[in-house]
Design a protein around this motif. Structure first.
Motif, PDB file in Angstrom:
ATOM      1  N   LEU A   1     -22.877  10.759  11.548  1.00  0.00           N
ATOM      2  CA  LEU A   1     -22.358   9.449  11.120  1.00  0.00           C
ATOM      3  C   LEU A   1     -21.292   9.547  10.024  1.00  0.00           C
ATOM      4  O   LEU A   1     -20.270   8.857  10.109  1.00  0.00           O
ATOM      5  N   PRO A   2     -21.453  10.388   9.001  1.00  0.00           N
ATOM      6  CA  PRO A   2     -20.384  10.506   7.994  1.00  0.00           C
ATOM      7  C   PRO A   2     -19.066  11.046   8.575  1.00  0.00           C
ATOM      8  O   PRO A   2     -17.990  10.772   8.046  1.00  0.00           O
ATOM      9  N   ARG A   3     -19.153  11.784   9.651  1.00  0.00           N
ATOM     10  CA  ARG A   3     -17.950  12.332  10.283  1.00  0.00           C
ATOM     11  C   ARG A   3     -17.093  11.213  10.898  1.00  0.00           C
ATOM     12  O   ARG A   3     -15.890  11.382  11.052  1.00  0.00           O
ATOM     13  N   ILE A   4     -17.717  10.093  11.257  1.00  0.00           N
ATOM     14  CA  ILE A   4     -16.955   8.962  11.775  1.00  0.00           C
ATOM     15  C   ILE A   4     -15.971   8.496  10.711  1.00  0.00           C
ATOM     16  O   ILE A   4     -14.786   8.305  10.984  1.00  0.00           O
ATOM     17  N   ALA A   5     -16.457   8.322   9.496  1.00  0.00           N
ATOM     18  CA  ALA A   5     -15.592   7.876   8.398  1.00  0.00           C
ATOM     19  C   ALA A   5     -14.505   8.897   8.086  1.00  0.00           C
ATOM     20  O   ALA A   5     -13.419   8.544   7.627  1.00  0.00           O
ATOM     21  N   GLU A   6     -14.784  10.159   8.353  1.00  0.00           N
ATOM     22  CA  GLU A   6     -13.802  11.207   8.070  1.00  0.00           C
ATOM     23  C   GLU A   6     -12.706  11.282   9.135  1.00  0.00           C
ATOM     24  O   GLU A   6     -11.525  11.426   8.813  1.00  0.00           O
ATOM     25  N   TYR A   7     -13.075  11.175  10.409  1.00  0.00           N
ATOM     26  CA  TYR A   7     -12.119  11.435  11.491  1.00  0.00           C
ATOM     27  C   TYR A   7     -11.590  10.190  12.204  1.00  0.00           C
ATOM     28  O   TYR A   7     -10.454  10.189  12.673  1.00  0.00           O
ATOM     29  N   TYR A   8     -12.385   9.141  12.314  1.00  0.00           N
ATOM     30  CA  TYR A   8     -11.965   7.963  13.065  1.00  0.00           C
ATOM     31  C   TYR A   8     -10.727   7.282  12.468  1.00  0.00           C
ATOM     32  O   TYR A   8      -9.803   6.931  13.220  1.00  0.00           O
ATOM     33  N   PRO A   9     -10.638   7.082  11.160  1.00  0.00           N
ATOM     34  CA  PRO A   9      -9.450   6.394  10.621  1.00  0.00           C
ATOM     35  C   PRO A   9      -8.133   7.091  10.967  1.00  0.00           C
ATOM     36  O   PRO A   9      -7.142   6.434  11.271  1.00  0.00           O
ATOM     37  N   ARG A  10      -8.120   8.401  10.954  1.00  0.00           N
ATOM     38  CA  ARG A  10      -6.895   9.135  11.277  1.00  0.00           C
ATOM     39  C   ARG A  10      -6.508   8.919  12.745  1.00  0.00           C
ATOM     40  O   ARG A  10      -5.342   8.686  13.064  1.00  0.00           O
ATOM     41  N   SER A  11      -7.485   8.996  13.627  1.00  0.00           N
ATOM     42  CA  SER A  11      -7.208   8.766  15.050  1.00  0.00           C
ATOM     43  C   SER A  11      -6.787   7.328  15.307  1.00  0.00           C
ATOM     44  O   SER A  11      -5.875   7.073  16.097  1.00  0.00           O
ATOM     45  N   LEU A  12      -7.450   6.383  14.655  1.00  0.00           N
ATOM     46  CA  LEU A  12      -7.100   4.971  14.809  1.00  0.00           C
ATOM     47  C   LEU A  12      -5.692   4.703  14.276  1.00  0.00           C
ATOM     48  O   LEU A  12      -4.928   3.952  14.884  1.00  0.00           O
ATOM     49  N   ALA A  13      -5.328   5.330  13.173  1.00  0.00           N
ATOM     50  CA  ALA A  13      -3.986   5.137  12.612  1.00  0.00           C
ATOM     51  C   ALA A  13      -2.912   5.641  13.570  1.00  0.00           C
ATOM     52  O   ALA A  13      -1.894   4.972  13.794  1.00  0.00           O
ATOM     53  N   ALA A  14      -3.125   6.818  14.151  1.00  0.00           N
ATOM     54  CA  ALA A  14      -2.154   7.360  15.109  1.00  0.00           C
ATOM     55  C   ALA A  14      -2.050   6.451  16.324  1.00  0.00           C
ATOM     56  O   ALA A  14      -0.945   6.120  16.777  1.00  0.00           O
TER      57      ALA A  14
ATOM     58  N   SER B   1      -2.759   3.259  16.511  1.00  0.00           N
ATOM     59  CA  SER B   1      -2.146   1.988  16.098  1.00  0.00           C
ATOM     60  C   SER B   1      -0.627   2.105  15.981  1.00  0.00           C
ATOM     61  O   SER B   1       0.103   1.195  16.379  1.00  0.00           O
ATOM     62  N   PHE B   2      -0.164   3.225  15.444  1.00  0.00           N
ATOM     63  CA  PHE B   2       1.276   3.439  15.333  1.00  0.00           C
ATOM     64  C   PHE B   2       1.939   3.361  16.702  1.00  0.00           C
ATOM     65  O   PHE B   2       2.919   2.635  16.907  1.00  0.00           O
ATOM     66  N   TYR B   3       1.413   4.111  17.668  1.00  0.00           N
ATOM     67  CA  TYR B   3       2.023   4.146  19.004  1.00  0.00           C
ATOM     68  C   TYR B   3       1.844   2.832  19.762  1.00  0.00           C
ATOM     69  O   TYR B   3       2.745   2.410  20.484  1.00  0.00           O
ATOM     70  N   VAL B   4       0.700   2.172  19.599  1.00  0.00           N
ATOM     71  CA  VAL B   4       0.495   0.884  20.271  1.00  0.00           C
ATOM     72  C   VAL B   4       1.453  -0.157  19.683  1.00  0.00           C
ATOM     73  O   VAL B   4       2.039  -0.953  20.422  1.00  0.00           O
ATOM     74  N   CYS B   5       1.638  -0.140  18.370  1.00  0.00           N
ATOM     75  CA  CYS B   5       2.607  -1.064  17.750  1.00  0.00           C
ATOM     76  C   CYS B   5       4.020  -0.783  18.250  1.00  0.00           C
ATOM     77  O   CYS B   5       4.771  -1.719  18.555  1.00  0.00           O
ATOM     78  N   LEU B   6       4.366   0.478  18.339  1.00  0.00           N
ATOM     79  CA  LEU B   6       5.680   0.848  18.861  1.00  0.00           C
ATOM     80  C   LEU B   6       5.844   0.342  20.292  1.00  0.00           C
ATOM     81  O   LEU B   6       6.873  -0.244  20.648  1.00  0.00           O
ATOM     82  N   ALA B   7       4.827   0.525  21.117  1.00  0.00           N
ATOM     83  CA  ALA B   7       4.874   0.049  22.505  1.00  0.00           C
ATOM     84  C   ALA B   7       4.980  -1.473  22.549  1.00  0.00           C
ATOM     85  O   ALA B   7       5.727  -2.026  23.364  1.00  0.00           O
ATOM     86  N   ALA B   8       4.259  -2.164  21.663  1.00  0.00           N
ATOM     87  CA  ALA B   8       4.312  -3.631  21.632  1.00  0.00           C
ATOM     88  C   ALA B   8       5.702  -4.121  21.248  1.00  0.00           C
ATOM     89  O   ALA B   8       6.221  -5.079  21.833  1.00  0.00           O
ATOM     90  N   VAL B   9       6.320  -3.449  20.283  1.00  0.00           N
ATOM     91  CA  VAL B   9       7.680  -3.828  19.876  1.00  0.00           C
ATOM     92  C   VAL B   9       8.654  -3.591  21.033  1.00  0.00           C
ATOM     93  O   VAL B   9       9.487  -4.455  21.351  1.00  0.00           O
ATOM     94  N   LEU B  10       8.564  -2.430  21.667  1.00  0.00           N
ATOM     95  CA  LEU B  10       9.457  -2.132  22.792  1.00  0.00           C
ATOM     96  C   LEU B  10       9.235  -3.112  23.947  1.00  0.00           C
ATOM     97  O   LEU B  10      10.190  -3.574  24.576  1.00  0.00           O
ATOM     98  N   TYR B  11       7.977  -3.441  24.219  1.00  0.00           N
ATOM     99  CA  TYR B  11       7.668  -4.400  25.286  1.00  0.00           C
ATOM    100  C   TYR B  11       8.247  -5.776  24.943  1.00  0.00           C
ATOM    101  O   TYR B  11       8.833  -6.442  25.795  1.00  0.00           O
ATOM    102  N   SER B  12       8.100  -6.194  23.694  1.00  0.00           N
ATOM    103  CA  SER B  12       8.638  -7.494  23.262  1.00  0.00           C
ATOM    104  C   SER B  12      10.157  -7.524  23.365  1.00  0.00           C
ATOM    105  O   SER B  12      10.728  -8.533  23.792  1.00  0.00           O
TER     106      SER B  12
END
Length: 191
Positions: A149-162, A164-175
């Motif tokens: 469970l503590p590993r979630i707090a260690e690794y999940y935010p980094r994966s979610l940030a990456a 989110s960056f690409y999904v936001c980029l895709a959303a901007v390009l799609y828009s």
């Protein structure tokens, strides 16, 4: 929300595959981009209607991982029986993209739906991929839920940030694409 023409779908699929290959792990040492793997499957689910596109992207990732391992370019650290949990993990991202696409609207309120779909799908993906690796890779002798469970707090935010960056980029390009298509239609109507 899936793209209208087969040509558009092929083009987006090819772009997603290239992004996956360029950012997956440390395969290209000269590029230090965050992994786009999670975003590729989510965006693919949102924009590509065919489940065959998911299969193609997954097959491409597997071929690359095992190909580079067989050439000695990467270690076998991640190539354990737990590796195959990436299939349902990535499928959860694809399904999250499909869920978002079903209710997509070109308005600001759709961002809440996008956020919920990204968070939900990425959390399921993380539990399957990270949890699967922790419990089934054989690398952790004293694997327990309390230790994981503590590993979630260690690794999940980094994966979610990456992601989110690409999904936001895709959303901007799609828009931008949607805006250009609308402007082009308005010009045709004015003629």
């Amino acid at each position: 929300m899936p793209l209208a023409t087969p040509r558009q779908q092929w083009l987006v699929g090819l772009i997603l595959l290239c992004l996956l290959l360029l950012t997956r792990g440390q395969h290209f040492a000269t590029l230090n981009l965050p992994s786009a793997s999670w975003a590729v499957y989510f965006v693919g689910g949102a924009l590509l209607a065919s489940p065959l596109a998911f299969a193609g992207l997954f097959a491409g990732a597997v071929a690359m991982d095992f190909g580079l391992f067989s050439q000695g370019a990467v270690s076998d650290w991640c190539l354990t029986p737990a590796y195959w949990l990436l299939l349902p993990a990535y499928a959860s991202l694809w399904l999250g993209g499909r869920l978002y696409a079903r209710g997509h609207a070109c308005q600001a309120s759709a961002l809440w739906r996008l956020l919920c779909c990204v968070l939900g799908a990425s959390l399921v993906c993380h539990v399957l991929s990270s949890g699967g690796f922790y419990f089934f890779s054989g690398h952790f002798a004293d694997a327990s839920l309390a230790n994981w469970l503590p590993r979630i707090a260690e690794y999940y935010p980094r994966s979610l940030a990456a992601m989110s960056f690409y999904v936001c980029l895709a959303a901007v390009l799609y828009s931008l694409r949607q805006g250009l298509a609308l402007a082009s239609r308005e010009q045709r109507w004015q003629r």
